[in-house]
Design a protein around this motif. Structure first.
Motif, mmCIF file in Angstrom:
data_model
loop_
_atom_site.group_PDB
_atom_site.id
_atom_site.type_symbol
_atom_site.label_atom_id
_atom_site.label_comp_id
_atom_site.label_asym_id
_atom_site.label_seq_id
_atom_site.Cartn_x
_atom_site.Cartn_y
_atom_site.Cartn_z
ATOM 1 N N TRP A 1 8.563 1.470 7.480
ATOM 2 C CA TRP A 1 8.899 2.552 8.411
ATOM 3 C C TRP A 1 9.815 3.558 7.737
ATOM 4 N N GLY A 2 10.761 3.075 6.952
ATOM 5 C CA GLY A 2 11.657 3.987 6.248
ATOM 6 C C GLY A 2 10.911 4.879 5.277
ATOM 7 N N MET A 3 9.998 4.305 4.511
ATOM 8 C CA MET A 3 9.238 5.101 3.553
ATOM 9 C C MET A 3 8.401 6.170 4.249
ATOM 10 N N THR B 1 0.824 -1.210 0.000
ATOM 11 C CA THR B 1 0.000 0.000 0.000
ATOM 12 C C THR B 1 0.857 1.259 0.000
ATOM 13 N N GLU B 2 1.915 1.252 0.795
ATOM 14 C CA GLU B 2 2.782 2.432 0.881
ATOM 15 C C GLU B 2 3.522 2.678 -0.429
ATOM 16 N N VAL B 3 3.988 1.620 -1.064
ATOM 17 C CA VAL B 3 4.665 1.785 -2.355
ATOM 18 C C VAL B 3 3.700 2.375 -3.382
ATOM 19 N N ALA B 4 2.498 1.820 -3.461
ATOM 20 C CA ALA B 4 1.517 2.343 -4.420
ATOM 21 C C ALA B 4 1.226 3.816 -4.145
ATOM 22 N N LYS B 5 1.042 4.155 -2.885
ATOM 23 C CA LYS B 5 0.745 5.540 -2.505
ATOM 24 C C LYS B 5 1.874 6.483 -2.908
ATOM 25 N N GLN B 6 3.113 6.122 -2.583
ATOM 26 C CA GLN B 6 4.228 7.016 -2.877
ATOM 27 C C GLN B 6 4.548 7.060 -4.366
ATOM 28 N N TRP B 7 4.364 5.957 -5.071
ATOM 29 C CA TRP B 7 4.588 5.953 -6.512
ATOM 30 C C TRP B 7 3.568 6.845 -7.222
ATOM 31 N N ASN B 8 2.323 6.851 -6.723
ATOM 32 C CA ASN B 8 1.304 7.706 -7.323
ATOM 33 C C ASN B 8 1.663 9.182 -7.168
#
Length: 400
Positions: A279-281, A76-83
């Motif tokens: 946590w890093g993201m 979820t975090e990867v998708a959010k930040q990539w968007n």
């Protein structure tokens, strides 16, 4: 004697280079300068180490099998930040977490290719990509680059056959360091889309791109998932190399196929590493910006010091992210020069012969300099040592 698929490829280059150090002494006044490998050698920041330690002690489930495609919170975090970064509309189901970016590549290729299919790799290439294609019975089709180290979509188009399944790009590039312009990436995407093949983009070093803003706009295409597969690594961003955490962004149907590979090979990615990545993201954006600034300063140090080598006949072909790619002036081929450098200059770096097909003439003149683990002072010392070499010179020719 082994006769399996591993015999189809070469020995791991970084491990081979380390063997050149055996029996060589490096005096205190001239310690080894190791520019052979790009992986960070420092541990993660202390706060991130505490997160890992606390999870190991207080989260019993972190020691069990987890979801094959990764923890939902990390996807979820990867998708959010990539968007946010690319202006896309990705969903968590478009993300799979892998045991490092090398596994992301292996799983992707396994889902796309069968024996004797073809994959186009620009040269100089990332050697582990070539090794996996060799071991998978897949034909690597080299796409030569010029002195700017940028691949040509028109030349790539001419290489596509009915067996071609994908074109692979690495940007910022390993080994060349060059950052592919957005228009060039778009041209390869358009080519892959038109020819009905996949475009695989390895963006392991995206966090250290010198440019601001998105490096491409491909995720803004509503049909991106019919053509594009993106690979990523958390190893460089948060120094999680030993925890092995990478990611694939792709169509959900393709990830269902990739899940078969991942379940068979590792069952699930490292849970502690994934917890650290989440946590890093969420908490280390400012710290990562500082890491990027340091890498950009080391890139600047390459340019600031290269005049020492330019006067001796060296050429700087590419520089960015963790790498500089150079042409040496000596009569001996680069694989021989590399061994001599260990003994006579106290320098370990990888020759161009490790990044090209066998018998490629330009490979004998080239070197990769992985500068992520040497600071500005050490970069100056590196170029001083190389500039002092008085070996026989080769006739001057263009790298192309």
């Amino acid at each position: 004697m082994a006769t399996g698929r591993t015999t189809a490829t070469f020995l791991p280059p970084v491990m081979e280079a380390r063997r050149w150090l055996q029996g060589v002494d490096f005096p205190p006044n001239r310690p080894l300068i190791n520019v052979s490998q790009a992986a960070p050698v420092d541990p993660p920041p202390e706060d991130l180490c505490k997160v890992i330690a606390e999870a190991a002690i207080n989260q019993p489930e972190a020691h069990l099998y987890g979801p094959v495609l990764g923890l939902p919170e990390l996807r979820t975090e990867v998708a959010k930040q990539w968007n946010v970064a690319y202006g896309g509309t990705l969903m968590p189901d478009n993300i799979a977490i892998t045991s490092g970016c090398n596994q992301a590549f292996c799983a992707t290729i396994a889902s796309l290719c069968s024996d004797h299919d073809e994959v186009i790799l620009p040269t100089p290439w990332y050697f582990n990509h070539k090794m996996w294609l060799d071991m998978s019975g897949i034909t690597t089709v080299p796409l030569k680059t010029g002195t700017d180290l940028l691949p040509d979509p028109i030349a790539a188009d001419a290489l596509i056959t009915d067996k071609t399944r994908a074109i692979v790009l690495v940007t910022p590039n390993n080994p060349g360091g060059v950052e592919y312009p957005s228009e060039l990436v778009q041209a390869f995407y358009d080519l892959a889309q038109r020819r009905g093949i996949k475009l695989v983009i390895d963006e392991t070093y995206r966090d250290f791109d010198a440019r601001s803003g998105a490096p491409h706009n491909l995720f803004q295409d509503t049909d991106w998932d019919t053509t594009l597969i993106q690979l990523y690594s958390f190893s460089k961003a948060f120094r999680l190399t030993g925890h092995r955490v990478g990611a694939i962004t792709a169509a959900t149907a393709l990830l269902s196929e990739i899940e078969k590979f991942l379940d068979t090979v590792t069952i699930c990615p490292n849970q502690l590493g994934q917890i650290a990545a989440v946590w890093g993201m969420q908490n280390l954006s400012h710290w990562l910006a500082g890491e990027r600034d340091e890498i950009l300063d080391r890139r600047a140090a390459i340019h600031d010091n290269f005049h020492k080598l330019e006067a001796k006949g060296w050429q700087l072909l590419g520089c960015g992210a963790y790498f500089a790619y150079v042409q040496h002036p000596f009569a001996k081929p680069s694989d021989e020069v590399a061994r001599d450098l260990v003994r006579e200059a106290g320098v370990l770096m990888l020759p161009g012969t490790m990044f090209h097909p066998d018998n490629e003439p330009r490979a004998s003149r080239e070197f990769r300099v992985a500068f992520a683990n040497v600071d500005r002072v050490q970069i100056g010392e590196l170029f001083d040592r190389l500039a002092q070499l008085n070996w026989p010179l080769a006739p001057r020719v263009d790298s192309a």
